[in-house]
Design an enzyme around this catalytic site. Structure first.
Site, PDB file in Angstrom:
ATOM      1  CG  HIS A 191      -9.882  -7.047  -6.676  1.00 40.77           C
ATOM      2  ND1 HIS A 191      -9.648  -7.822  -5.563  1.00 40.77           N
ATOM      3  CD2 HIS A 191      -8.931  -6.086  -6.672  1.00 40.77           C
ATOM      4  CE1 HIS A 191      -8.588  -7.363  -4.921  1.00 40.77           C
ATOM      5  NE2 HIS A 191      -8.131  -6.315  -5.564  1.00 40.77           N
ATOM      6  CD  GLU A 198      -2.800  -1.173  -0.105  1.00 39.29           C
ATOM      7  OE1 GLU A 198      -2.990  -0.132  -0.753  1.00 39.29           O
ATOM      8  OE2 GLU A 198      -3.221  -2.285  -0.476  1.00 39.29           O
TER       9      GLU A 198
HETATM   10  O1  X8Z Z   1      -6.090  -5.841  -3.739  1.00 34.17           O
HETATM   11  C1  X8Z Z   1      -4.897  -5.895  -3.487  1.00 34.17           C
HETATM   12  C2  X8Z Z   1      -4.272  -4.817  -2.623  1.00 34.17           C
HETATM   13  C3  X8Z Z   1      -4.923  -3.505  -2.801  1.00 34.17           C
HETATM   14  S1  X8Z Z   1      -4.550  -2.775  -4.318  1.00 34.17           S
HETATM   15  C4  X8Z Z   1      -4.386  -5.202  -1.174  1.00 34.17           C
HETATM   16  N1  X8Z Z   1      -4.152  -6.935  -3.913  1.00 34.17           N
HETATM   17  C5  X8Z Z   1      -4.725  -8.021  -4.697  1.00 34.17           C
HETATM   18  C6  X8Z Z   1      -5.677  -8.865  -3.876  1.00 34.17           C
HETATM   19  O2  X8Z Z   1      -5.727  -8.723  -2.656  1.00 34.17           O
HETATM   20  O3  X8Z Z   1      -6.369  -9.706  -4.460  1.00 34.17           O
HETATM   21  C7  X8Z Z   1      -2.729  -7.114  -3.696  1.00 34.17           C
HETATM   22  C8  X8Z Z   1      -2.403  -8.450  -4.280  1.00 34.17           C
HETATM   23  C9  X8Z Z   1      -3.551  -8.837  -5.153  1.00 34.17           C
HETATM   24 ZN    ZN Z   2      -2.600  -2.241  -4.638  1.00 36.82          ZN
END
Ligand code: X8Z
Ligand code: ZN
Length: 616
Positions: A504, A377
């Site tokens: 996501h 982060e």
């Molecule tokens: O979503 C994230 C970060 C925030 S940009 C914590 N990541 C992805 C996930 O958690 O799926 C980092 C690695 C992949």
């Molecule tokens: Zn990130």
């Protein structure tokens, strides 16, 4: 006469006013238009950011509504500006200005229809999807106690529990319990896809996925082909890791891990989505490996506070010559889950005012994963700070994968030598620990790649209409099986919506960025190591304290997205292609070792006709 001449003049003026600017816009007009557009959007963006921050740190019906409203305003104005700006399309604009028009058209991850009613519907659905996911809880004791907060777990708690669970039955329950968060949002998601696609088409793209793929300084087709090229470089390494890990899991759990098709049940890998496997390293550690240190355990033993965890990260960036974080960062960030309200616990880094008002929002529990997430982060935070002097439309990562890779590239420097230097461990493990340490890192970095790739493969199929709502879950598991070689622990059907249980998807955050980041971070890391004068084995390099490495990094960060990403990459690494060679170099000793371990064993798995069934 006079009258008629007057009429003629009026007619001429009207004609001129009506036609001239449209027919012959000038470069100066295009520049003035863009200046106004950037100023206006920057202002709207700050209000939008504040509304989103309040929503995500204080989820209520009201904050959800207000966040949707601000999003709506921002999207509406951006869409209008894209349309107004079309009149400058035919001009031979200077490269910077041309780039801004391109970036403006590509700037919305969620394009929305011109029709205000539909646009409003879309932004409300989007805000609601985010809330629904973040309010999700698993209550093990069932419905009768689900009102009792003590007995319910949010995803941050579940993450921690699943990481530690070594009971396949309990892990399967947690897995199934959490995945229930998807089903109630399926129909809303399907509507979201329709509306966002309409917005994308109005902007001139085939669908929202095509818009996303157009944002990489190459054609969308070239981008897809590039991802395949990268995956082909790393697929063999993943397959070796998969075979080794599967064998160790079968040795530990017996039939619970042993599927005839060679896939790994997704609940046994210490992570809700089986996307990173480092939490089950203890199960796969080579028998003769020296005792591995556990950063999470050390932090917890020392009662390290969430703020101190973040300070470790800040100290690293500071050691490279980057600035300290502003006072407001510490006052305004949210570092733990509040006891009395729902928040979006999924970690994120914020740039509220496009200047110095940067913040983090995460729910720190003091685990090893938290330690690396904080570095991840802060990578975003330092990128924001470095490009804050760029014009509004150039504030952004060279591409979105770069933004995701900065903090990870820094976290690769968390080597034993570094941990000793900062007093977190007392002794550097002997050289015999190199392979076990590499294995532990691979459990996160190599294991992640097929997951990083399949998420948007699924979404692109959904946005393009190739996959319809009645096939969402099947398409999801087909890709998970094909790329990851993992299978669901309990039977699934189209009544489930497992993509909805991954942040996501409901939050509509594009995901190919993480796949790119997973690879390019090793190029960044190697470049910083070289700048620091390091020439030993790549996996033992830490750039902590190297101003030369920091200068390289800053030189790229401060560009923002003002230049095509190959140029930014070149500035930092001397290379202009994203390439797996640095990652392969890093893991080469492990690959040799894994091949030795897997000699005579079957590598890979067979994908079944019905990917929704649990045990075969
Ligand atoms: O979503 C994230 C970060 C925030 S940009 C914590 N990541 C992805 C996930 O958690 O799926 C980092 C690695 C992949
Ligand atoms: Zn990130």
């Amino acid at each position: 006469m006079i009258r008629s001449r007057l009429l003629q003049t009026v007619a001429f003026i009207l004609l001129a006013r009506h036609q001239l600017p449209a027919a012959t816009p000038t470069i100066a007009e295009a520049q003035a238009f863009m200046n106004r557009a950037e100023a206006e959007l920057a202002k709207l963006n700050v209000v939008d950011q504040r509304a989103q921050w309040i929503h995500e740190t204080y989820i209520t019906d009201d904050s959800e509504c207000l966040a949707a409203e601000q999003d709506e305003k921002y999207i509406a104005r951006t869409t209008e500006l894209v349309t107004e700006g079309r009149k400058f399309e035919t001009l031979n604009l200077p490269p910077d200005l041309k780039r801004k028009f391109r970036l403006l058209r590509l700037s919305l991850a969620m394009p929305a229809p011109h029709d205000p009613k539909l646009r409003e519907e879309l932004t409300q659905i989007a805000s609601g999807l985010g809330s629904a996911y973040s309010k999700g809880k698993y209550c093990p004791d069932g419905d009768k106690k689900s009102g009792d907060k003590e007995k319910c777990y949010g995803i941050d708690d579940l993450d921690e529990r699943l990481a530690k669970s070594r009971d396949p039955k309990q892990a399967a329950e947690m897995w199934a319990g959490w995945h229930k968060v998807g089903a109630p949002i399926k129909s809303q998601y399907a509507r979201f896809v329709e509306l966002s696609n309409q917005g994308a088409r109005e902007l001139g793209f085939a669908d929202t996925g095509a818009l996303w793929r157009s944002n990489y300084d190459m054609t969308p087709e070239q981008f897809s082909a590039d991802l395949e090229r990268l995956w082909a470089q790393l697929d063999p390494l993943y397959k070796e890791l998969h075979a080794y890990v599967r064998r160790k899991l079968v040795a530990k759990y017996g039939p619970a891990a042993d599927r005839k098709d060679g896939m790994i049940p997704a609940h046994l890998l210490g992570n809700m989505w089986a996307q990173e496997w480092g939490n089950v390293y203890d199960i796969v550690a080579p028998p003769a490996a020296p005792q591995a240190y556990d950063i999470g355990q050390i932090l917890q033993q020392r009662k390290t506070t969430p703020k101190q965890v973040v300070q470790y990260g800040e100290d690293f960036f500071h050691s490279l010559g980057l600035q300290s974080l502003p006072g407001t960062f510490w006052q305004r960030s949210l570092l733990t889950r509040p006891a009395d309200r729902d928040v979006v616990c999924h970690a994120s880094s914020w740039d509220i005012d496009n200047d110095q008002d940067v913040r983090l929002k995460l729910c720190i529990h003091g685990t090893t994963d938290d330690f690396t997430t904080v570095h991840h982060e802060l990578g975003h935070t330092y990128y924001y700070l470095a490009y804050r002097k760029q014009p509004y439309l150039f504030k952004g990562g060279a591409n979105d994968g770069f933004h995701e890779a900065i903090g990870d590239a820094i976290a690769l420097s968390i080597t034993p030598e570094y941990l000793k230097k900062i007093g977190l461990i007392q002794q550097v493990p002997p050289p015999a620990a190199d392979i076990p340490l590499l294995l532990r890192t691979a459990m996160n970095k190599i294991a992640f790649l097929p997951f990083g790739l399949m998420i948007d493969k699924w979404r692109w199929e959904v946005f393009s209409g190739q996959v319809k709502p009645d096939g969402y879950n099947k398409a999801w598991w087909t890709l998970r099986e094909q790329y990851q070689g993992v299978a669901p622990p309990v039977d699934r059907s189209e009544a489930d919506f497992d993509p909805g249980a991954k942040y996501h998807i409901p939050s509509n955050t594009p995901y190919a960025r993480y796949f790119i980041a997973g690879i390019v971070q090793f190029q960044f890391y190697r470049a910083m190591c070289r700048a620091a004068g390091y020439s030993g084995p790549l996996n033992r390099c830490s750039v902590y304290g190297s101003k030369a490495a920091g200068d390289k990094l800053e030189a790229m960060l401060e560009l923002g997205q003002s230049k095509p990403w190959p140029e930014a990459l070149k500035r930092m690494t001397g290379e202009d292609r994203i390439d797996a060679s640095a990652m392969v170099e890093y893991f080469q000793p492990l690959l040799t070792w894994l091949k030795e371990q897997n000699k005579g064993q079957k590598i890979g798995w067979t994908v079944a006709a019905n990917p929704l069934l649990a045990q075969r």
